[in-house]
Design a protein around this motif. Sequence first.
Motif, mmCIF file in Angstrom:
data_model
loop_
_atom_site.group_PDB
_atom_site.id
_atom_site.type_symbol
_atom_site.label_atom_id
_atom_site.label_comp_id
_atom_site.label_asym_id
_atom_site.label_seq_id
_atom_site.Cartn_x
_atom_site.Cartn_y
_atom_site.Cartn_z
ATOM 1 N N SER A 1 44.240 35.057 47.223
ATOM 2 C CA SER A 1 43.770 36.381 47.638
ATOM 3 C C SER A 1 44.159 37.446 46.620
ATOM 4 C CB SER A 1 44.317 36.739 49.016
ATOM 5 O OG SER A 1 45.729 36.890 49.003
ATOM 6 N N ILE A 2 45.310 37.280 45.976
ATOM 7 C CA ILE A 2 45.741 38.213 44.937
ATOM 8 C C ILE A 2 44.792 38.159 43.744
ATOM 9 C CG2 ILE A 2 47.536 38.635 43.195
ATOM 10 C CD1 ILE A 2 49.586 37.776 45.358
ATOM 11 N N ILE A 3 44.489 36.947 43.279
ATOM 12 C CA ILE A 3 43.598 36.788 42.122
ATOM 13 C C ILE A 3 42.209 37.316 42.425
ATOM 14 C CG2 ILE A 3 42.454 35.064 40.663
ATOM 15 C CD1 ILE A 3 45.043 33.388 40.884
ATOM 16 N N GLU A 4 41.703 37.037 43.643
ATOM 17 C CA GLU A 4 40.369 37.494 44.026
ATOM 18 C C GLU A 4 40.305 39.015 44.106
ATOM 19 O OE1 GLU A 4 36.472 37.855 45.104
ATOM 20 O OE2 GLU A 4 37.536 36.132 44.249
ATOM 21 N N MET A 5 41.327 39.646 44.712
ATOM 22 C CA MET A 5 41.334 41.105 44.815
ATOM 23 C C MET A 5 41.487 41.744 43.441
ATOM 24 S SD MET A 5 40.982 43.761 46.661
ATOM 25 C CE MET A 5 41.175 43.242 48.380
ATOM 26 N N ASP A 6 42.281 41.162 42.594
ATOM 27 C CA ASP A 6 42.448 41.670 41.231
ATOM 28 C C ASP A 6 41.100 41.728 40.517
ATOM 29 O OD1 ASP A 6 44.357 42.198 38.826
ATOM 30 O OD2 ASP A 6 43.096 40.540 38.139
ATOM 31 N N LYS A 7 40.310 40.667 40.638
ATOM 32 C CA LYS A 7 38.994 40.626 40.003
ATOM 33 C C LYS A 7 38.051 41.667 40.605
ATOM 34 C CE LYS A 7 39.070 35.713 38.725
ATOM 35 N NZ LYS A 7 38.474 34.375 39.006
ATOM 36 N N ARG A 8 38.039 41.769 41.931
ATOM 37 C CA ARG A 8 37.139 42.712 42.604
ATOM 38 C C ARG A 8 37.417 44.144 42.171
ATOM 39 N NH1 ARG A 8 37.609 42.157 48.825
ATOM 40 N NH2 ARG A 8 36.150 43.915 48.684
#
Length: 385
Positions: free
Chosen positions: A367-374
Amino acid sequence: MKRLTILGATGSVGTQALDVIRKTREELSLVGISAHSNWESTIQIIEEFNPKYVAMTEKNAFEKIMNYCKENNKKIEVLWDIEGLNIISSLPEIDIVLTSVVGMIGLQPTLNAIKAGKDIALANKETLVVGGQIIINEVKKNNVKILPVDSEHSAIFQCLEGNSKEEVDKIILTASGGPFRGKKIDDLENVTLEQALKHPRWNMGKKISIDSATLMNKGLEVIEAHYLFGIDYKDIQVVIHPQSIIHSMVQYEDGSVISQMGTTDMRLPIQYALNYPKRRKAVGEKLDFYNLEKLTFEKPDLNTFKPLKLAYTAGEKGGIMPTILNAANEAAVDLFLNKKIKFLEIGNILEEAMNKFYSCEALSIESIIEMDKRVKNYVFDSFKL
């Protein structure tokens, strides 16, 4: 002898760590290194220290190092990208990993190193800012140490030695104030990149220098301190100390304040972390109190330097919000470094991202990696990059 890997060996902290190793070779042995694109400096490190493993995260640099090792018959395992970082962080033969890369890329290798039972000399703020609770849980589970390398957190770590956390009233993070100390919003409307990069005290990389100018660097350190020392945000105080002699302080419940002082030389906290719990002979200059004119302290201006205020807000909200803050900041600083936005727009972008994005799902690496990208995609798309 301690055997170590350095993530980010060609950066500011990495090069100073090499100087520490250079002067204490009987105590420290360099096994693995990583770098991004600076293959020339990487070759110099190979020639001097002969590490067994090298990981590069930029394709051209990886190929340059591969060719160099083949042509010169170097028996070095050359690795590529994030997988390479993960491998050299978890090597069976190392004792400690110095994480001095800048940005989110340091999170996964640090976590893997902890799971492999390695102590961490931590200079990568983002690791604890975005994944603090995950990291601390793994540290306890695997019985390893996080030894802070930031001068401020190293100072607090030293001030807490031999004392009970239950007796702490507050911790006091000192900040130089950066190149724009004392300036107001109107003064900063048209500051240049060159002015923002000109730090009055410390020699740092570009990204960290901009973070220091906006006081975002201190905001990230507030969140980091919360996780490192288990202190509530209300008990973490930032004080502007332009001389940068007192690196931070701890105030105890009886009113006593213990500070750690030293020259503005990152080799001191690096050496302390790498040799902990032992102290070694100084590799840099020592303080001369006869030459200290004065030590002064000021309250930070949270209206002018909005990122520091937003960091407290993000930390108190917790969950994924520090990731949103950090991702927006990395993108905004990149835009500023490329002269796409003005200095004051950095804080505005952080505030906009924190208002736009949120998630109540359980915090995880995914979830951290996904939010970082978004968040980064949103910021860059807003400026058509």
